[in-house]
Design a protein around this motif. Structure first.
Motif, short mmCIF file in Angstrom:
data_model
loop_
_atom_site.label_atom_id
_atom_site.label_comp_id
_atom_site.label_asym_id
_atom_site.label_seq_id
_atom_site.Cartn_x
_atom_site.Cartn_y
_atom_site.Cartn_z
N GLN A 164 -10.35 -6.08 16.33
CA GLN A 164 -9.42 -7.28 15.77
C GLN A 164 -10.49 -8.52 16.21
O GLN A 164 -10.23 -9.56 15.33
CB GLN A 164 -8.22 -7.11 16.43
CG GLN A 164 -7.22 -6.21 16.06
CD GLN A 164 -5.99 -5.77 16.63
OE1 GLN A 164 -5.79 -6.50 17.44
NE2 GLN A 164 -5.31 -4.79 16.15
N SER A 165 -11.02 -8.73 17.03
CA SER A 165 -11.65 -9.96 17.52
C SER A 165 -13.11 -9.90 16.98
O SER A 165 -13.33 -11.30 17.02
CB SER A 165 -11.81 -9.84 19.10
OG SER A 165 -12.91 -9.00 19.54
N ALA A 166 -13.59 -9.25 16.31
CA ALA A 166 -14.65 -9.27 15.54
C ALA A 166 -14.58 -10.00 14.06
O ALA A 166 -13.51 -10.04 13.38
CB ALA A 166 -15.49 -7.95 15.08
N SER A 167 -15.91 -10.66 13.56
CA SER A 167 -15.59 -11.53 12.58
C SER A 167 -15.90 -10.59 11.10
O SER A 167 -15.82 -11.22 10.05
CB SER A 167 -16.58 -12.60 12.49
OG SER A 167 -18.08 -11.69 12.68
N SER A 168 -16.23 -9.38 11.11
CA SER A 168 -16.86 -8.61 9.81
C SER A 168 -16.70 -7.19 10.43
O SER A 168 -16.68 -6.78 11.54
CB SER A 168 -18.15 -8.94 9.65
OG SER A 168 -19.19 -8.63 10.46
N ALA A 198 -19.64 -6.25 12.65
CA ALA A 198 -19.60 -6.73 13.75
C ALA A 198 -18.35 -5.94 14.66
O ALA A 198 -18.50 -5.76 16.09
CB ALA A 198 -18.97 -8.07 13.77
N ALA A 199 -17.34 -5.58 13.93
CA ALA A 199 -16.32 -4.55 14.77
C ALA A 199 -16.86 -3.38 15.05
O ALA A 199 -16.31 -3.08 16.13
CB ALA A 199 -15.15 -4.60 13.61
N GLN A 204 -21.30 -4.82 3.14
CA GLN A 204 -22.13 -4.85 4.32
C GLN A 204 -23.00 -3.48 4.66
O GLN A 204 -23.71 -3.39 5.38
CB GLN A 204 -21.29 -5.07 5.62
CG GLN A 204 -20.91 -6.62 5.65
CD GLN A 204 -19.98 -7.06 7.04
OE1 GLN A 204 -19.41 -6.18 7.45
NE2 GLN A 204 -20.11 -8.18 7.39
N GLN A 259 -17.08 -4.79 1.51
CA GLN A 259 -17.62 -5.98 1.37
C GLN A 259 -19.14 -6.26 1.30
O GLN A 259 -19.56 -7.41 1.39
CB GLN A 259 -17.09 -6.51 2.75
CG GLN A 259 -15.53 -6.84 3.07
CD GLN A 259 -15.19 -7.63 4.26
OE1 GLN A 259 -16.19 -7.85 5.35
NE2 GLN A 259 -14.05 -7.47 4.47
#
Length: 211
Positions: free
Chosen positions: A79-83, A86-87, A148, A146
């Protein structure tokens, strides 16, 4: 170490679980007795049996404790990651940190999984793995949408590799006796994993598709 003589039952159960995990980091988990656990927390064996009727009952509580805390930790990390990518990295490193903080957990799991019978602990591990994998797959599917991750990525296979990479690092740490080493290895290991599942925007080429 002094231990409070009177604690609420819930707190005493948590203390017992943590004691077994701590002991498992120091010795062969199968050799740990309920008497040793009781001594660790300053109780008599009889007093311990008022909370847990057997060592297997403590093991079941350990798995509940592990599942609750590990899943909560990786959820916070994601939840704290930006993508999505990254999560996934945040989840990977959070899991490694959990193992470093509680090295007795993988030692206990390895011992339990070697038992031939289908134990309650084994069933709980399977449930934990399913819940963990479902979280990874959701992140990977989002990453595909997305752009990625490789749009043809087999997320089930990729999630298995994700968990397997962590397991490999943990096994190496147990073999060398240096659990802290995996914290240094983890970022490079994830970087290799990431290159395998990512979509290369510069070339437009897919990097990994097991099908």
């Amino acid at each position: 170490m002094a231990h409070p003589k009177h604690l609420p039952a819930k707190q005493r159960r948590i203390e017992t679980v943590q004691a077994l995990i701590a002991l498992a980091a120091e010795q062969n988990p199968t050799d740990i007795t309920t008497a040793a656990v009781a001594k660790r927390i300053g109780l008599t064996q009889g007093a311990l049996f008022r909370h847990f009727p057997s060592k297997d009952a403590i093991l079941k509580a350990v798995m509940e404790w592990v599942a609750d805390r590990l899943l909560a930790r990786i959820d916070r990390a994601a939840q704290s990651a930006s993508s999505p990518i990254a999560a996934l990295e945040a989840v990977f490193l959070a899991h490694i940190d959990f193992v470093v903080e509680h090295p007795g957990v993988p030692r206990m799991l390895i011992g339990e999984l070697q038992r031939s019978e289908d134990t309650v602990t084994k069933r709980m591990v399977r449930t934990l793995l399913r819940c963990y994998t479902e979280r990874l797959i959701r992140l990977m599917e989002l990453g595909k949408r997305q752009g990625q991750l490789d749009p043809d990525l087999d997320t089930a296979a990729a999630s298995t590799l994700f968990v397997g990479t962590i397991q490999g690092l943990v096994m190496q740490s147990l073999l060398t006796g240096n659990v802290l080493h995996i914290r240094r290895q983890a970022p490079d290991a994830f970087a290799i994993y990431r290159r395998g599942i990512a979509f290369d925007r510069s070339s437009g080429e897919k990097r990994f598709s097991p099908r």
